[in-house]
Design a protein around this motif. Structure first.
Motif, PDB file in Angstrom:
ATOM      1  N   UNK A   1     111.660 107.744  40.355  1.00  0.00           N
ATOM      2  CA  UNK A   1     110.658 108.487  41.117  1.00  0.00           C
ATOM      3  C   UNK A   1     110.249 107.677  42.332  1.00  0.00           C
ATOM      4  N   UNK A   2     109.714 108.375  43.315  1.00  0.00           N
ATOM      5  CA  UNK A   2     109.261 107.720  44.542  1.00  0.00           C
ATOM      6  C   UNK A   2     107.950 108.345  44.985  1.00  0.00           C
ATOM      7  N   UNK A   3     107.016 107.506  45.429  1.00  0.00           N
ATOM      8  CA  UNK A   3     105.741 107.949  45.994  1.00  0.00           C
ATOM      9  C   UNK A   3     105.645 107.363  47.392  1.00  0.00           C
ATOM     10  N   UNK A   4     105.717 108.224  48.392  1.00  0.00           N
ATOM     11  CA  UNK A   4     105.810 107.747  49.773  1.00  0.00           C
ATOM     12  C   UNK A   4     104.969 108.616  50.688  1.00  0.00           C
ATOM     13  N   UNK A   5     104.736 108.119  51.898  1.00  0.00           N
ATOM     14  CA  UNK A   5     104.158 108.945  52.939  1.00  0.00           C
ATOM     15  C   UNK A   5     105.243 109.878  53.475  1.00  0.00           C
ATOM     16  N   UNK A   6     104.853 111.119  53.725  1.00  0.00           N
ATOM     17  CA  UNK A   6     105.851 112.112  54.128  1.00  0.00           C
ATOM     18  C   UNK A   6     106.569 111.712  55.404  1.00  0.00           C
ATOM     19  N   UNK A   7     107.883 111.854  55.366  1.00  0.00           N
ATOM     20  CA  UNK A   7     108.731 111.682  56.537  1.00  0.00           C
ATOM     21  C   UNK A   7     108.903 113.050  57.177  1.00  0.00           C
ATOM     22  N   UNK A   8     108.560 113.163  58.455  1.00  0.00           N
ATOM     23  CA  UNK A   8     108.591 114.471  59.120  1.00  0.00           C
ATOM     24  C   UNK A   8     109.985 115.081  59.155  1.00  0.00           C
ATOM     25  N   UNK A   9     111.014 114.235  58.979  1.00  0.00           N
ATOM     26  CA  UNK A   9     112.378 114.754  58.971  1.00  0.00           C
ATOM     27  C   UNK A   9     112.775 115.283  57.595  1.00  0.00           C
ATOM     28  N   UNK A  10     111.860 115.150  56.623  1.00  0.00           N
ATOM     29  CA  UNK A  10     112.193 115.538  55.247  1.00  0.00           C
ATOM     30  C   UNK A  10     111.012 116.288  54.660  1.00  0.00           C
ATOM     31  N   UNK A  11     111.180 117.571  54.362  1.00  0.00           N
ATOM     32  CA  UNK A  11     110.061 118.414  53.945  1.00  0.00           C
ATOM     33  C   UNK A  11     110.057 118.718  52.452  1.00  0.00           C
ATOM     34  N   UNK A  12     110.984 118.125  51.671  1.00  0.00           N
ATOM     35  CA  UNK A  12     110.992 118.410  50.242  1.00  0.00           C
ATOM     36  C   UNK A  12     110.019 117.475  49.521  1.00  0.00           C
ATOM     37  N   UNK A  13     109.980 117.548  48.211  1.00  0.00           N
ATOM     38  CA  UNK A  13     109.052 116.727  47.444  1.00  0.00           C
ATOM     39  C   UNK A  13     107.732 117.443  47.202  1.00  0.00           C
ATOM     40  N   UNK A  14     106.945 116.914  46.263  1.00  0.00           N
ATOM     41  CA  UNK A  14     105.651 117.501  45.904  1.00  0.00           C
ATOM     42  C   UNK A  14     104.516 116.716  46.557  1.00  0.00           C
ATOM     43  N   UNK A  15     103.722 117.377  47.374  1.00  0.00           N
ATOM     44  CA  UNK A  15     102.565 116.736  47.980  1.00  0.00           C
ATOM     45  C   UNK A  15     101.479 116.560  46.920  1.00  0.00           C
ATOM     46  N   UNK A  16     101.052 115.319  46.691  1.00  0.00           N
ATOM     47  CA  UNK A  16     100.055 115.077  45.642  1.00  0.00           C
ATOM     48  C   UNK A  16      98.666 114.795  46.199  1.00  0.00           C
ATOM     49  N   UNK A  17      98.582 114.308  47.422  1.00  0.00           N
ATOM     50  CA  UNK A  17      97.278 114.136  48.057  1.00  0.00           C
ATOM     51  C   UNK A  17      97.472 113.876  49.542  1.00  0.00           C
ATOM     52  N   UNK A  18      96.375 113.998  50.286  1.00  0.00           N
ATOM     53  CA  UNK A  18      96.393 113.724  51.714  1.00  0.00           C
ATOM     54  C   UNK A  18      95.612 112.447  51.979  1.00  0.00           C
ATOM     55  N   UNK A  19      96.260 111.506  52.645  1.00  0.00           N
ATOM     56  CA  UNK A  19      95.605 110.253  52.994  1.00  0.00           C
ATOM     57  C   UNK A  19      94.944 110.388  54.363  1.00  0.00           C
ATOM     58  N   UNK A  20      93.707 109.927  54.487  1.00  0.00           N
ATOM     59  CA  UNK A  20      93.058 109.829  55.792  1.00  0.00           C
ATOM     60  C   UNK A  20      93.022 108.362  56.190  1.00  0.00           C
ATOM     61  N   UNK A  21      93.386 108.104  57.425  1.00  0.00           N
ATOM     62  CA  UNK A  21      93.499 106.732  57.909  1.00  0.00           C
ATOM     63  C   UNK A  21      92.362 106.394  58.866  1.00  0.00           C
ATOM     64  N   UNK A  22      92.037 105.130  58.901  1.00  0.00           N
ATOM     65  CA  UNK A  22      91.019 104.650  59.831  1.00  0.00           C
ATOM     66  C   UNK A  22      91.385 103.275  60.353  1.00  0.00           C
ATOM     67  N   UNK A  23      90.685 102.858  61.404  1.00  0.00           N
ATOM     68  CA  UNK A  23      90.841 101.508  61.937  1.00  0.00           C
ATOM     69  C   UNK A  23      89.891 100.608  61.131  1.00  0.00           C
ATOM     70  N   UNK A  24      90.399 100.058  60.048  1.00  0.00           N
ATOM     71  CA  UNK A  24      89.552  99.370  59.079  1.00  0.00           C
ATOM     72  C   UNK A  24      89.358  97.902  59.456  1.00  0.00           C
ATOM     73  N   UNK A  25      88.117  97.445  59.284  1.00  0.00           N
ATOM     74  CA  UNK A  25      87.771  96.066  59.635  1.00  0.00           C
ATOM     75  C   UNK A  25      86.604  95.608  58.767  1.00  0.00           C
ATOM     76  N   UNK A  26      86.399  94.311  58.726  1.00  0.00           N
ATOM     77  CA  UNK A  26      85.236  93.757  58.041  1.00  0.00           C
ATOM     78  C   UNK A  26      83.987  94.096  58.844  1.00  0.00           C
ATOM     79  N   UNK A  27      82.850  94.281  58.180  1.00  0.00           N
ATOM     80  CA  UNK A  27      81.618  94.619  58.911  1.00  0.00           C
ATOM     81  C   UNK A  27      81.252  93.601  59.982  1.00  0.00           C
TER      82      UNK A  27
END
Length: 282
Positions: A142-168
């Motif tokens: 099995x593989x758990x990866x971020x979706x590759x736009x060139x590949x649309x198969x697979x089961x989407x299990x969640x949506x990740x939201x990204x941020x510019x993360x830093x220490x306070x």
């Protein structure tokens, strides 16, 4: 008192561990309403309320906390009895993208071990591209990866939201290049983040190159740099400083599951792992 229903006890333990009736239902391959009914019947039989429920939160009551370890011992004894004549263990080889798993990994593995003790998990962490290459070559179950736009198969299990993360306490002097921590140039998240900065004309410099989210997270927590990370796996205590520094918003990304096994125990273990990952996004 009549003997306790082991399915109801399993439902109780899953809800307690995953803090979600929905996630427990996913592992048991049933519906949320069925899990709720099992818990209600168990509460009625015990004469105790096991959970405190709000629209956004499920947590153990005082009685539920007292019942937790005895319930776990009961289910483990039941499982040992079932497996008395079964000595074969199933190895499950799973590839996971660096950006999909972070500091919550110990909790995920703990939950998996409790539900599927007969499964030996072999975990390989790499870039999404490398994980998909291994999956396609038959190395991985099995593989758990971020979706590759060139590949649309697979089961989407969640949506990740990204941020510019830093220490306070991260300090950035106006006019200085933005200090970044990232993975190698083959990382799609790094490519996207730096392309957005370049498009906005924001100067940046790479001050730390990590071998995964854990090392990048350490550099971020230490205040060395900013990193484009999923909020779900970013180190505890870090914040998204993108808005305060005027950085471009990062696009979200789908986490996709690919499966190449029909083994029931392995697929059950995967359901548990996926449900546990989803529970960290609550």
């Amino acid at each position: 008192m009549r003997p306790l229903d082991t399915d109801a006890v399993q439902a109780f333990l899953l809800v307690a561990d995953l803090k979600s009736f929905t996630r427990a239902a996913e592992v048991m391959e049933t519906t949320q309403s069925v899990v709720s009914i099992k818990i209600k019947k168990l509460e009625t039989q015990l004469g105790r309320r096991l959970f405190e429920r709000t629209p956004r939160l499920v947590r153990l009551s005082a009685d539920g906390g007292a019942f937790l370890e005895p319930a776990r011992a009961l289910l483990e004894a039941h499982q040992r009895a079932i497996n008395s004549f079964t000595v074969e263990q199933r190895r499950l080889i799973v590839g996971i993208s660096h950006h999909v798993v972070g500091a919550e990994l110990p909790a995920l593995l703990k939950r998996l071990g409790r539900v599927e003790p007969q499964v030996v998990l072999e975990l390989q962490v790499a870039t999404s591209r490398d994980v998909l290459d291994q999956f396609d070559s038959g190395v991985l179950d099995a593989a758990l990866v971020l979706r590759n736009e060139d590949r649309r198969d697979g089961e989407t299990i969640l949506e990740e939201t990204f941020g510019w993360m830093a220490a306070p306490d991260f300090e950035h002097r106006p006019g200085d290049p933005l200090r970044l921590a990232a993975q190698s140039e083959t990382c799609s998240v790094r490519t996207t983040a730096t392309a957005l900065l370049d498009a906005r004309g924001i100067a940046w410099t790479e001050v730390f190159v990590g071998g995964g989210v854990a090392t990048i997270g350490a550099a971020v927590s230490a205040g060395l740099a900013v990193a484009a990370l999923s909020r779900r796996v970013a180190p505890a205590g870090t914040i998204d400083i993108g808005p305060s520094l005027g950085l471009p918003p990062l696009p979200s990304g789908d986490v996709v599951l690919y499966v190449n096994t029909t083994d029931n125990n392995a697929r059950s273990a995967l359901r548990t792992l996926v449900a546990a990952m989803r529970s960290t996004a609550l």
